[in-house]
Design a protein around this motif. Structure first.
Motif, PDB file in Angstrom:
ATOM      1  N   LYS A   1       0.847  -1.192   0.000  1.00 42.11           N
ATOM      2  CA  LYS A   1       0.000   0.000   0.000  1.00 42.11           C
ATOM      3  C   LYS A   1       0.881   1.240   0.000  1.00 42.11           C
ATOM      4  N   ARG A   2       0.264   2.402   0.059  1.00 40.65           N
ATOM      5  CA  ARG A   2       1.012   3.644  -0.085  1.00 40.65           C
ATOM      6  C   ARG A   2       2.059   3.829   1.015  1.00 40.65           C
ATOM      7  N   LEU A   3       1.714   3.503   2.251  1.00 42.95           N
ATOM      8  CA  LEU A   3       2.627   3.719   3.369  1.00 42.95           C
ATOM      9  C   LEU A   3       3.320   2.448   3.836  1.00 42.95           C
ATOM     10  N   ASP A   4       2.681   1.322   3.673  1.00 40.88           N
ATOM     11  CA  ASP A   4       3.248   0.062   4.166  1.00 40.88           C
ATOM     12  C   ASP A   4       2.508  -1.092   3.510  1.00 40.88           C
ATOM     13  N   GLY A   5       2.805  -2.299   3.911  1.00 41.89           N
ATOM     14  CA  GLY A   5       2.153  -3.435   3.286  1.00 41.89           C
ATOM     15  C   GLY A   5       2.223  -4.681   4.145  1.00 41.89           C
ATOM     16  N   ASP A   6       1.579  -5.740   3.659  1.00 42.57           N
ATOM     17  CA  ASP A   6       1.617  -7.032   4.328  1.00 42.57           C
ATOM     18  C   ASP A   6       1.570  -8.130   3.285  1.00 42.57           C
ATOM     19  N   VAL A   7       2.024  -9.296   3.679  1.00 45.15           N
ATOM     20  CA  VAL A   7       1.999 -10.485   2.834  1.00 45.15           C
ATOM     21  C   VAL A   7       1.174 -11.533   3.558  1.00 45.15           C
ATOM     22  N   GLN A   8       0.247 -12.174   2.844  1.00 46.12           N
ATOM     23  CA  GLN A   8      -0.626 -13.152   3.484  1.00 46.12           C
ATOM     24  C   GLN A   8      -0.652 -14.467   2.726  1.00 46.12           C
ATOM     25  N   VAL A   9      -0.793 -15.544   3.468  1.00 48.71           N
ATOM     26  CA  VAL A   9      -1.125 -16.859   2.934  1.00 48.71           C
ATOM     27  C   VAL A   9      -2.407 -17.297   3.627  1.00 48.71           C
ATOM     28  N   VAL A  10      -3.412 -17.687   2.846  1.00 51.35           N
ATOM     29  CA  VAL A  10      -4.719 -18.071   3.385  1.00 51.35           C
ATOM     30  C   VAL A  10      -5.064 -19.464   2.864  1.00 51.35           C
ATOM     31  N   ALA A  11      -5.354 -20.386   3.777  1.00 55.92           N
ATOM     32  CA  ALA A  11      -5.669 -21.760   3.392  1.00 55.92           C
ATOM     33  C   ALA A  11      -6.907 -22.237   4.139  1.00 55.92           C
ATOM     34  N   THR A  12      -7.837 -22.844   3.417  1.00 60.87           N
ATOM     35  CA  THR A  12      -9.052 -23.414   4.007  1.00 60.87           C
ATOM     36  C   THR A  12      -8.902 -24.925   4.091  1.00 60.87           C
ATOM     37  N   ALA A  13      -9.010 -25.465   5.294  1.00 62.79           N
ATOM     38  CA  ALA A  13      -8.779 -26.894   5.509  1.00 62.79           C
ATOM     39  C   ALA A  13      -9.974 -27.730   5.051  1.00 62.79           C
ATOM     40  N   ARG A  14      -9.701 -28.954   4.705  1.00 62.75           N
ATOM     41  CA  ARG A  14     -10.764 -29.926   4.448  1.00 62.75           C
ATOM     42  C   ARG A  14     -11.346 -30.389   5.787  1.00 62.75           C
ATOM     43  N   PRO A  15     -12.535 -30.968   5.772  1.00 64.06           N
ATOM     44  CA  PRO A  15     -13.152 -31.409   7.026  1.00 64.06           C
ATOM     45  C   PRO A  15     -12.242 -32.334   7.818  1.00 64.06           C
TER      46      PRO A  15
END
Length: 290
Positions: free
Chosen positions: A162-176
């Motif tokens: 973003k303009r001032l700072d940022g982040d890095v994400q990993v998003v995972a949805t588990a199986r039942p």
């Protein structure tokens, strides 16, 4: 003590939360995520009631003696929310581990690291690293979590500069029935492999081709061109920044991807587990080592 602004809760990556004065608040303050969007680190960090709500929103109990300065939360702090418990555990010197019970069917894991501002020298390399991790069907995390082993229904990775700072994400949805610690271990193993060995030439070329194709697709219509010129002017002061933007991606080498993964994605992070109500045993726990 914990205080909450009427529409904003700001998270600090190193196990801290910035607390605002609550002198004018009612005993309960509702924090709503934008309509139609799942709870995420971004939406959890800054959510506005004016944008609509998902489910019943989050209701956090106001505690006395709130401080206007950052307050470090000790391990195993639990805040009662409407419909469940929001638990914050100290995961070490620089990790924050959060568990949120919600009205969901499958558990989901969010990992977030402090990144860089847009057009930072490492911004392009982080974009390419995110694609190599989870940008395609043959990407590393997709193969490890979805294709080779039936552990997750989906996995995504993105660099949000973003303009001032940022982040890095990993998003995972588990199986039942899959524990989020299992997903966390696989993700950490792939991050370690990428940080140690770097990407292959084919992975780097595929990532660059995809980013270039996506960019050109946005310029297909006049409205897209206008939006891009405006974005460049706002961010850099130069509307005609297209070639410089493209060149910074083309200049990324495998060693750059390896370096940014080692620099940014092996440090302290926020680990957020969103689990079905009453199923906190599925939540991810703190990493023992890095």
């Amino acid at each position: 003590a914990i205080g909450v602004e009427p529409t904003k809760l700001t998270a600090w990556m190193s196990g801290e939360w910035r607390m605002a004065s609550t002198a004018s608040l009612s005993p309960w303050t509702t924090l709503n995520t934008p309509f139609g969007q799942p709870a995420s680190l971004s939406h959890l960090a800054s959510s506005s009631e004016a944008e609509g709500s998902r489910s019943d929103g989050f209701r956090m109990k106001q505690l006395p003696a709130a401080s206007a300065t950052p307050t470090r939360l000790a391990a195993a702090n639990a805040v009662t929310l409407q419909g469940g418990t929001f638990t914050i555990n100290g995961g070490g010197a620089s990790d924050t581990v959060v568990t949120l019970e919600d009205r969901v069917q499958l558990p989901r894991l969010y990992l977030a690291w402090h990144g860089v501002r847009e057009f930072h020298a490492d911004d392009a390399a982080l974009d390419l690293a995110s694609y190599i991790l989870a940008g395609a069907r043959n990407s590393r995390l997709t193969k490890a979590l979805v294709q080779d082993r039936p552990l997750a229904t989906s996995v995504n990775a993105f660099n949000s500069s973003k303009r001032l700072d940022g982040d890095v994400q990993v998003v995972a949805t588990a199986r039942p029935g899959v524990h989020l610690d299992t997903l966390q271990r696989v993700i950490d193993a792939e991050l370690t492999r990428l940080a140690t060995d770097g990407p292959t030439a084919r992975e780097l070329r595929q990532a660059l081709n995809s980013i270039e194709a996506s960019f050109l697709s946005r310029l297909e219509f006049s409205s897209g061109k206008a939006d891009q010129l405006n974005a460049y002017y706002y961010a850099t002061g130069t509307p005609d920044f297209f070639q410089k933007d493209l060149d910074r991606y083309r200049a990324v080498r495998a060693r750059d991807v390896q370096r940014v993964v080692r620099t940014y994605l092996r440090n302290g992070r926020v680990t957020l587990s969103v689990v079905p109500q009453g199923r906190t045993t599925l939540a991810a726990t703190a990493r023992a080592t890095r």
